[in-house]
Design an enzyme around this catalytic site. Structure first.
Site, PDB file in Angstrom:
ATOM      1  N   ASN A   1      39.982  83.569  16.704  1.00  0.00           N
ATOM      2  CA  ASN A   1      39.313  84.433  17.677  1.00  0.00           C
ATOM      3  C   ASN A   1      40.285  85.586  17.944  1.00  0.00           C
ATOM      4  O   ASN A   1      41.489  85.330  18.114  1.00  0.00           O
ATOM      5  CB  ASN A   1      39.044  83.646  18.967  1.00  0.00           C
ATOM      6  CG  ASN A   1      38.136  82.457  18.729  1.00  0.00           C
ATOM      7  OD1 ASN A   1      36.917  82.614  18.617  1.00  0.00           O
ATOM      8  ND2 ASN A   1      38.701  81.267  18.635  1.00  0.00           N
TER       9      ASN A   1
ATOM     10  N   GLU B   1      34.871  86.942  18.451  1.00  0.00           N
ATOM     11  CA  GLU B   1      34.986  85.482  18.338  1.00  0.00           C
ATOM     12  C   GLU B   1      34.788  84.983  16.898  1.00  0.00           C
ATOM     13  O   GLU B   1      33.913  85.466  16.171  1.00  0.00           O
ATOM     14  CB  GLU B   1      33.953  84.791  19.226  1.00  0.00           C
ATOM     15  CG  GLU B   1      34.277  84.859  20.696  1.00  0.00           C
ATOM     16  CD  GLU B   1      33.503  83.824  21.486  1.00  0.00           C
ATOM     17  OE1 GLU B   1      33.205  82.742  20.934  1.00  0.00           O
ATOM     18  OE2 GLU B   1      33.196  84.089  22.673  1.00  0.00           O
ATOM     19  N   ARG B   2      35.609  83.998  16.545  1.00  0.00           N
ATOM     20  CA  ARG B   2      35.427  83.280  15.271  1.00  0.00           C
ATOM     21  C   ARG B   2      34.008  82.713  15.258  1.00  0.00           C
ATOM     22  O   ARG B   2      33.583  82.082  16.216  1.00  0.00           O
ATOM     23  CB  ARG B   2      36.449  82.162  15.188  1.00  0.00           C
ATOM     24  CG  ARG B   2      36.352  81.276  13.980  1.00  0.00           C
ATOM     25  CD  ARG B   2      37.402  80.177  13.953  1.00  0.00           C
ATOM     26  NE  ARG B   2      37.288  79.246  15.073  1.00  0.00           N
ATOM     27  CZ  ARG B   2      37.951  78.081  15.130  1.00  0.00           C
ATOM     28  NH1 ARG B   2      38.808  77.743  14.157  1.00  0.00           N
ATOM     29  NH2 ARG B   2      37.808  77.260  16.163  1.00  0.00           N
TER      30      ARG B   2
ATOM     31  N   GLY C   1      39.483  82.775  25.172  1.00  0.00           N
ATOM     32  CA  GLY C   1      40.152  84.040  24.851  1.00  0.00           C
ATOM     33  C   GLY C   1      40.859  84.622  26.062  1.00  0.00           C
ATOM     34  O   GLY C   1      41.970  85.157  25.953  1.00  0.00           O
TER      35      GLY C   1
ATOM     36  N   CYS D   1      34.713  85.568  26.681  1.00  0.00           N
ATOM     37  CA  CYS D   1      35.277  84.430  25.951  1.00  0.00           C
ATOM     38  C   CYS D   1      36.285  83.748  26.868  1.00  0.00           C
ATOM     39  O   CYS D   1      37.313  84.349  27.209  1.00  0.00           O
ATOM     40  CB  CYS D   1      35.947  84.907  24.664  1.00  0.00           C
ATOM     41  SG  CYS D   1      36.686  83.572  23.685  1.00  0.00           S
ATOM     42  N   GLY D   2      35.970  82.522  27.285  1.00  0.00           N
ATOM     43  CA  GLY D   2      36.820  81.815  28.254  1.00  0.00           C
ATOM     44  C   GLY D   2      38.176  81.445  27.672  1.00  0.00           C
ATOM     45  O   GLY D   2      39.222  81.733  28.264  1.00  0.00           O
TER      46      GLY D   2
ATOM     47  N   HIS E   1      43.616  81.437  18.573  1.00  0.00           N
ATOM     48  CA  HIS E   1      43.432  82.818  19.044  1.00  0.00           C
ATOM     49  C   HIS E   1      44.595  83.681  18.583  1.00  0.00           C
ATOM     50  O   HIS E   1      45.739  83.204  18.520  1.00  0.00           O
ATOM     51  CB  HIS E   1      43.404  82.850  20.576  1.00  0.00           C
ATOM     52  CG  HIS E   1      42.162  82.277  21.183  1.00  0.00           C
ATOM     53  ND1 HIS E   1      41.099  83.049  21.579  1.00  0.00           N
ATOM     54  CD2 HIS E   1      41.799  80.999  21.417  1.00  0.00           C
ATOM     55  CE1 HIS E   1      40.140  82.263  22.043  1.00  0.00           C
ATOM     56  NE2 HIS E   1      40.534  81.013  21.954  1.00  0.00           N
TER      57      HIS E   1
ATOM     58  N   ASN F   1      41.507  75.842  20.377  1.00  0.00           N
ATOM     59  CA  ASN F   1      40.954  76.657  19.287  1.00  0.00           C
ATOM     60  C   ASN F   1      41.896  77.835  19.058  1.00  0.00           C
ATOM     61  O   ASN F   1      42.573  78.283  19.958  1.00  0.00           O
ATOM     62  CB  ASN F   1      39.529  77.110  19.619  1.00  0.00           C
ATOM     63  CG  ASN F   1      39.452  77.915  20.911  1.00  0.00           C
ATOM     64  OD1 ASN F   1      40.357  77.905  21.744  1.00  0.00           O
ATOM     65  ND2 ASN F   1      38.361  78.644  21.090  1.00  0.00           N
TER      66      ASN F   1
ATOM     67  N   CYS G   1      35.427  75.556  24.096  1.00  0.00           N
ATOM     68  CA  CYS G   1      34.673  76.733  24.558  1.00  0.00           C
ATOM     69  C   CYS G   1      34.777  76.768  26.075  1.00  0.00           C
ATOM     70  O   CYS G   1      34.208  75.886  26.744  1.00  0.00           O
ATOM     71  CB  CYS G   1      33.216  76.657  24.100  1.00  0.00           C
ATOM     72  SG  CYS G   1      32.195  78.023  24.728  1.00  0.00           S
TER      73      CYS G   1
HETATM   74  N1  LIG Z   1      34.279  81.168  18.948  1.00  0.00           N
HETATM   75  C1  LIG Z   1      35.190  80.125  19.453  1.00  0.00           C
HETATM   76  C2  LIG Z   1      34.394  79.041  20.220  1.00  0.00           C
HETATM   77  C3  LIG Z   1      33.759  79.579  21.511  1.00  0.00           C
HETATM   78  C4  LIG Z   1      34.792  80.103  22.473  1.00  0.00           C
HETATM   79  C5  LIG Z   1      34.277  80.996  23.599  1.00  0.00           C
HETATM   80  N2  LIG Z   1      32.868  81.252  23.651  1.00  0.00           N
HETATM   81  C6  LIG Z   1      34.818  80.535  24.950  1.00  0.00           C
HETATM   82  O1  LIG Z   1      34.191  80.787  25.995  1.00  0.00           O
HETATM   83  O2  LIG Z   1      35.947  79.979  24.957  1.00  0.00           O
HETATM   84  C7  LIG Z   1      35.933  79.492  18.279  1.00  0.00           C
HETATM   85  O3  LIG Z   1      35.436  79.568  17.141  1.00  0.00           O
HETATM   86  O4  LIG Z   1      37.018  78.940  18.518  1.00  0.00           O
END
Ligand SMILES: N[C@H](CCC[C@H](N)C(=O)O)C(=O)O
Length: 276
Positions: free
Chosen positions: A192, A210-211, A222, A219-220, A161, A159, A75
């Site tokens: 995501n 977001e997932r 993202g 979303c960072g 994307h 994660n 995240c």
């Molecule tokens: N929803 C994302 C986790 C949080 C990512 C997001 N809040 C960020 O700032 O990167 C996932 O399931 O991979």
């Protein structure tokens, strides 16, 4: 028992942050979903947990849970808030903090009281590691969803994307396609979903469904994935301003063999205690 926490956000992507270095608690998936509820609980996009390191060469373990209770690998906005939290709570006085996550180790650099830089590590493009069902690197790759074909890029920042390019971010049907694409069968661990409008080679607009959390204000990971996908399509320069609904992040990626760097703000909203 009473559990202390801090409510924080990174450009409106909001977090409940809990120190399990000086406190001890075991939070079930059910409890996390209850705490995430914006009417019956504290309310957050993600829960961030600070734990002692489980290996040498890192200062903390950083665990992340989505609002649906799922534990995830990374995240980005949370990483900046994590750095501010551990310093505010005097868990460290370092300005360069190494943390381990399920998605790999990252380095947090606290420049000043507001902005934090994060070395988010290398983007992952190998389909099997994203994971994404394709034979070769998917920049771009057609997927079919409810009889509509989307040209997507599959990128992992630890994660998964998918990034797709839209002409006008305000016209993008995020609420319609986000939930369907999040669960698309080509991403066995879901994804995501980033909707990117390229303004010029140094600026994009981005919305992310977001997932495990739905559309967030920022979303960072993202933002990182979108810049990687844009650069690999020769649309973007090395340094890009990513304008999200909650504000802007600075993302830098010099290309393969380099990690992705992100700079952005952190905000502490309130301190609290919750009975669990
Ligand atoms: N929803 C994302 C986790 C949080 C990512 C997001 N809040 C960020 O700032 O990167 C996932 O399931 O991979």
């Amino acid at each position: 028992m009473l559990l202390r926490f801090t409510k924080m956000h990174g450009l409106g992507n909001d977090f409940m942050v809990i120190d399990l270095v000086t406190q001890h608690a075991r939070l079930t998936e059910e409890k996390i979903k209850q705490l995430a509820n914006r009417h019956f609980g504290i309310g957050f996009d993600q829960l961030l947990i600070v734990e002692p390191p489980s290996k040498p060469d890192v200062d903390f373990k950083y665990r992340i849970f989505n609002a649906d209770g799922s534990e995830v690998e990374q995240c980005g906005n949370g990483a900046r808030c994590f750095a501010r939290f551990v310093r505010d709570r005097k868990l460290t006085s370092k300005r360069t903090i190494n943390v381990e996550t399920q998605g790999g180790d990252i380095t947090l650099i606290v420049h000043n009281h507001n902005d934090v830089e994060v070395d988010m590590g290398y983007p992952i493009l190998e389909p099997a590691l994203i994971p994404f069902h394709a034979e070769q690197q998917a920049i771009t790759y057609p997927i079919n969803c409810h009889n509509q074909t989307f040209e997507i890029s599959a990128v992992s920042m630890g994660n998964p994307h998918m990034v797709l390019i839209v002409e006008d971010i305000l016209q993008a049907q995020v609420e319609k396609w986000g939930p369907l694409l999040e669960k698309h069968e080509s991403f066995p661990q879901r994804a995501n979903v980033g909707f990117m409008q390229v303004i010029n080679s140094q600026q994009i607009k981005l919305r992310v469904f977001e997932r495990g959390a739905g559309e967030t204000l920022a979303c960072g990971t993202g933002a990182c994935a979108a810049v990687v996908a844009g650069r690999l399509q020769n649309l973007l320069a090395e340094q890009v301003q990513v304008d999200l609904p909650g504000g802007s992040l600075q993302i830098e990626w010099q290309g393969s063999g380099h990690s992705v760097r992100m700079i952005g703000p952190t905000t502490r909203v309130f301190e609290g205690q919750v009975r669990i």
